[in-house]
Scaffold this motif. Structure first.
Motif, mmCIF file in Angstrom:
data_model
loop_
_atom_site.group_PDB
_atom_site.id
_atom_site.type_symbol
_atom_site.label_atom_id
_atom_site.label_comp_id
_atom_site.label_asym_id
_atom_site.label_seq_id
_atom_site.Cartn_x
_atom_site.Cartn_y
_atom_site.Cartn_z
ATOM 1 N N HIS A 177 52.083 42.426 36.032
ATOM 2 C CA HIS A 177 51.105 43.457 35.710
ATOM 3 C C HIS A 177 49.849 42.794 35.178
ATOM 4 C CE1 HIS A 177 49.519 47.094 33.496
ATOM 5 N NE2 HIS A 177 49.824 47.605 34.669
ATOM 6 N N MET A 178 48.789 42.818 35.981
ATOM 7 C CA MET A 178 47.611 42.019 35.700
ATOM 8 C C MET A 178 46.506 42.779 34.968
ATOM 9 S SD MET A 178 48.170 38.909 36.839
ATOM 10 C CE MET A 178 49.655 39.217 35.878
ATOM 11 N N GLY A 179 46.826 43.921 34.357
ATOM 12 C CA GLY A 179 45.795 44.679 33.663
ATOM 13 C C GLY A 179 46.340 45.401 32.455
ATOM 14 N N GLN A 180 45.515 46.296 31.912
ATOM 15 C CA GLN A 180 45.884 47.091 30.747
ATOM 16 C C GLN A 180 45.936 48.556 31.136
ATOM 17 O OE1 GLN A 180 46.722 46.194 27.480
ATOM 18 N NE2 GLN A 180 47.259 48.357 27.354
ATOM 19 N N ASP A 181 47.024 49.228 30.788
ATOM 20 C CA ASP A 181 47.139 50.667 31.002
ATOM 21 C C ASP A 181 46.485 51.407 29.837
ATOM 22 O OD1 ASP A 181 48.532 50.303 33.335
ATOM 23 O OD2 ASP A 181 50.504 50.504 32.415
ATOM 24 N N ARG A 219 34.693 40.491 37.411
ATOM 25 C CA ARG A 219 35.055 41.608 38.266
ATOM 26 C C ARG A 219 35.968 42.558 37.500
ATOM 27 N NH1 ARG A 219 38.521 41.033 43.722
ATOM 28 N NH2 ARG A 219 40.226 41.620 42.334
ATOM 29 N N PHE A 220 35.544 43.805 37.417
ATOM 30 C CA PHE A 220 36.328 44.837 36.740
ATOM 31 C C PHE A 220 36.966 45.730 37.803
ATOM 32 C CE2 PHE A 220 32.660 43.937 33.905
ATOM 33 C CZ PHE A 220 33.351 43.378 32.850
ATOM 34 N N THR A 221 38.255 45.991 37.656
ATOM 35 C CA THR A 221 38.977 46.835 38.603
ATOM 36 C C THR A 221 39.504 48.069 37.890
ATOM 37 O OG1 THR A 221 39.634 44.958 39.985
ATOM 38 C CG2 THR A 221 40.937 46.959 40.192
ATOM 39 N N ILE A 264 40.346 42.696 34.311
ATOM 40 C CA ILE A 264 39.196 41.791 34.280
ATOM 41 C C ILE A 264 39.593 40.528 35.026
ATOM 42 C CG2 ILE A 264 37.600 40.461 32.870
ATOM 43 C CD1 ILE A 264 38.121 42.367 30.570
ATOM 44 N N ARG A 265 38.771 40.123 35.975
ATOM 45 C CA ARG A 265 38.996 38.868 36.688
ATOM 46 C C ARG A 265 37.762 37.987 36.544
ATOM 47 N NH1 ARG A 265 43.163 38.699 40.942
ATOM 48 N NH2 ARG A 265 44.477 40.539 40.668
ATOM 49 N N PRO A 279 42.951 36.674 37.190
ATOM 50 C CA PRO A 279 43.013 37.785 36.230
ATOM 51 C C PRO A 279 43.195 37.239 34.827
ATOM 52 C CG PRO A 279 45.086 37.604 37.424
ATOM 53 C CD PRO A 279 44.148 36.606 38.039
ATOM 54 N N VAL A 280 42.415 37.714 33.882
ATOM 55 C CA VAL A 280 42.497 37.243 32.506
ATOM 56 C C VAL A 280 42.989 38.378 31.607
ATOM 57 C CG1 VAL A 280 40.742 35.464 32.781
ATOM 58 C CG2 VAL A 280 40.046 37.776 32.127
#
Length: 303
Positions: A177-181, A219-221, A264-265, A279-280
């Protein structure tokens, strides 16, 4: 370690070295944490370390009740857990970076702010960061309904590196899971807006996604936006805080819970591999952005 894992680890370390840092103490330490500044000698002459016995080394050190006047307390790049109230007047609370939902994997203890000054990606100054997959109503959750009250309470929890997919080398246990929910203020879909984290250009639009490249190269997704509500198109130039689409449960033919998945990448030159997009961990960056919005330091809510 694989070549991909080496590059991913190097990229995060490199980014952490140049990013503004959010100070967060060891998770096994006291809570709330206490910032301690050690006394320093008044002279600039190097001081030889004193010889001590084993008994002296093991003796507890008495804490000082004062700070030395000649050592400034850092303020610009460090903070303790923010003490602010959200838009509803509730006290906020934040678990440390890498603190995932029980049983959901192993997180990253990362405190780097990769996007200092970023606008919080949910328009309202009330949002709840926790797992949509491992909480009530989620695919791996303990049962119940996605609208369960515990999903809309503090403290925040990190979701970067949660289990539930093929795995990623950047994560300590291979979580994917490469992001924040982020849940909006209430369990009501197609109501609350996701907004641009920074000035930039929309690089792609998916069935329920928006990708934005900032002027600084991040890059924001945004995932799970209501397709009918999207206000931007590929190639559009957007301003920080501009509405992109409403937060929903859109996820192709299989609805998710109502939440925004935010990533955020960052791009790095990685030797022979060339330019690598990595991805950070966004959690510490989001804590900072949320605290600024909730406290009124980041303009008015909705701006």
């Amino acid at each position: 370690m694989s070549r991909i894992a080496e590059l991913s680890s190097a990229a995060v370390i490199a980014a952490a070295g140049v990013a503004a840092m959010i100070w967060w103490p060891d998770p096994d330490g006291p809570w709330p944490p206490v910032l301690e500044i050690a006394e320093v000698p008044e002279t600039s002459v190097p001081v030889e370390p004193a010889q001590t016995t084993m008994a002296e080394q093991a003796a507890p050190v008495e804490p000082s009740d004062r700070l030395p006047e000649n050592v400034p307390v850092p303020t610009s790049h460090y903070f303790l857990v923010p003490d602010v109230m959200d838009a509803s007047g509730s006290d906020t609370d934040f678990s440390g970076p890498g603190t995932l939902a029980d049983g959901s994997g192993a997180g990253i203890w990362n405190t780097a702010n990769f996007a200092p000054g970023m606008r919080f990606p949910v328009e309202t100054a009330q949002a709840f960061a926790n797992s949509q997959a491992w909480s009530a109503g989620g695919f791996y959750g303990p049962g119940g309904n996605q609208c369960a009250p515990e999903n809309y309470t503090y403290p925040w929890r990190d979701t970067f590196c949660e289990d539930g997919g093929p795995g990623a080398p950047i994560c300590p246990a291979g979580g994917s899971h490469m992001g924040q929910d982020l849940r909006p203020p209430t369990c009501q879909g197609n109501t609350y807006w996701a907004v641009a984290a920074a000035d930039g250009v929309v690089t792609s639009i998916g069935a329920y996604s928006v990708r934005l490249m900032s002027e600084g190269g991040l890059r924001f997704t945004y995932l799970h936006l209501d397709p009918a509500s999207m206000t931007v198109e590929t190639g559009d130039t957007v301003s920080r805080g501009q509405r992109l689409g409403r937060i929903s449960n859109a996820y192709g033919g299989t609805p998710a819970t109502i939440h925004l998945h935010f990533e955020i990448r960052a791009a790095f030159l990685a030797g022979e591999a060339g330019l690598v997009t990595v991805p950070v961990p966004p959690y510490a960056t989001l804590v900072d952005a949320y605290a600024r919005l909730a406290s009124g330091e980041d303009g008015e809510e909705g701006a």
